[in-house]
Motif scaffolding. Structure first.
Motif, PDB file in Angstrom:
ATOM      1  N   GLN A  88       0.798  -1.164   0.038  1.00 49.04           N
ATOM      2  CA  GLN A  88      -0.061  -0.123  -0.015  1.00 49.04           C
ATOM      3  C   GLN A  88       0.700   1.262  -0.028  1.00 49.04           C
ATOM      4  OE1 GLN A  88      -2.565   0.116   3.145  1.00 49.04           O
ATOM      5  NE2 GLN A  88      -3.776   1.883   2.603  1.00 49.04           N
ATOM      6  N   MET A  89       0.497   2.112  -0.864  1.00 48.10           N
ATOM      7  CA  MET A  89       1.151   3.343  -1.091  1.00 48.10           C
ATOM      8  C   MET A  89       1.233   4.162   0.371  1.00 48.10           C
ATOM      9  SD  MET A  89       3.202   3.209  -3.634  1.00 48.10           S
ATOM     10  CE  MET A  89       3.757   4.917  -3.979  1.00 48.10           C
ATOM     11  N   PRO A  90       2.149   5.010   0.682  1.00 49.27           N
ATOM     12  CA  PRO A  90       2.149   5.704   1.785  1.00 49.27           C
ATOM     13  C   PRO A  90       0.991   7.004   1.650  1.00 49.27           C
ATOM     14  CG  PRO A  90       4.026   5.969   1.055  1.00 49.27           C
ATOM     15  CD  PRO A  90       3.628   4.924   0.263  1.00 49.27           C
ATOM     16  N   GLY A  91       0.675   7.623   2.789  1.00 48.94           N
ATOM     17  CA  GLY A  91      -0.335   8.610   2.298  1.00 48.94           C
ATOM     18  C   GLY A  91       0.382   9.996   1.910  1.00 48.94           C
ATOM     19  N   PRO A  92      -0.385  10.883   1.560  1.00 50.55           N
ATOM     20  CA  PRO A  92       0.321  12.115   1.188  1.00 50.55           C
ATOM     21  C   PRO A  92       0.861  13.076   2.411  1.00 50.55           C
ATOM     22  CG  PRO A  92      -2.313  12.507   1.253  1.00 50.55           C
ATOM     23  CD  PRO A  92      -1.808  11.186   1.533  1.00 50.55           C
TER      24      PRO A  92
END
Length: 133
Positions: A83-87
């Motif tokens: 899962q990509m990290p959040g902004p």
């Protein structure tokens, strides 16, 4: 494109990037051929041959055979992190920049404070006496 299967993604990526990588490798090998064509300097001949060999092995063996093979064996590790990290939280530009008047006031405060400490110690300011208020 969006792919669900690793093999389809690998085949697509090799087919898409293959012509560009092959062309770049051949151009680099031809450019290094100038070093081999110079017969006067043995070191440049050896260096040119080594660079040509390295570029061609990288172009035709590593990027077209080894990388796809390793990617197909890696399986789920190809998609790490899952899962990509959040902004990252951003601030406004107004918070980032200081107005010229604020900057001048801060500098004056620092200079005067520094000057007062030097006066108490009996030291002279390194930039001159005019700065120590």
């Amino acid at each position: 494109g969006n792919f669900v299967q690793d093999r389809a993604a690998i085949v697509h990526s090799v087919a898409t990037t293959g012509p560009v990588i092959t062309t770049a490798g051949i151009i680099m090998a031809l450019a290094f051929g100038g070093m081999v064509a110079q017969h006067n300097n043995a070191f440049l001949n050896q260096m040119g041959f080594t660079m040509i060999l390295g570029v061609l092995v990288d172009t035709f063996v590593v990027r077209t055979l080894l990388v796809p093979a390793l990617l197909s064996m890696a399986g789920r590790w190809n998609w790490w992190p899952g899962q990509m990290p959040g902004p990252i939280a951003t601030t406004s530009l107004e918070d980032t920049f200081v107005s010229r008047a604020d900057a001048r006031a801060r500098c004056d405060h620092l200079i005067r404070g520094c000057g007062r400490r030097r006066k108490r110690r009996g030291e002279e300011h390194p930039l001159g006496n005019g700065l120590s208020a």
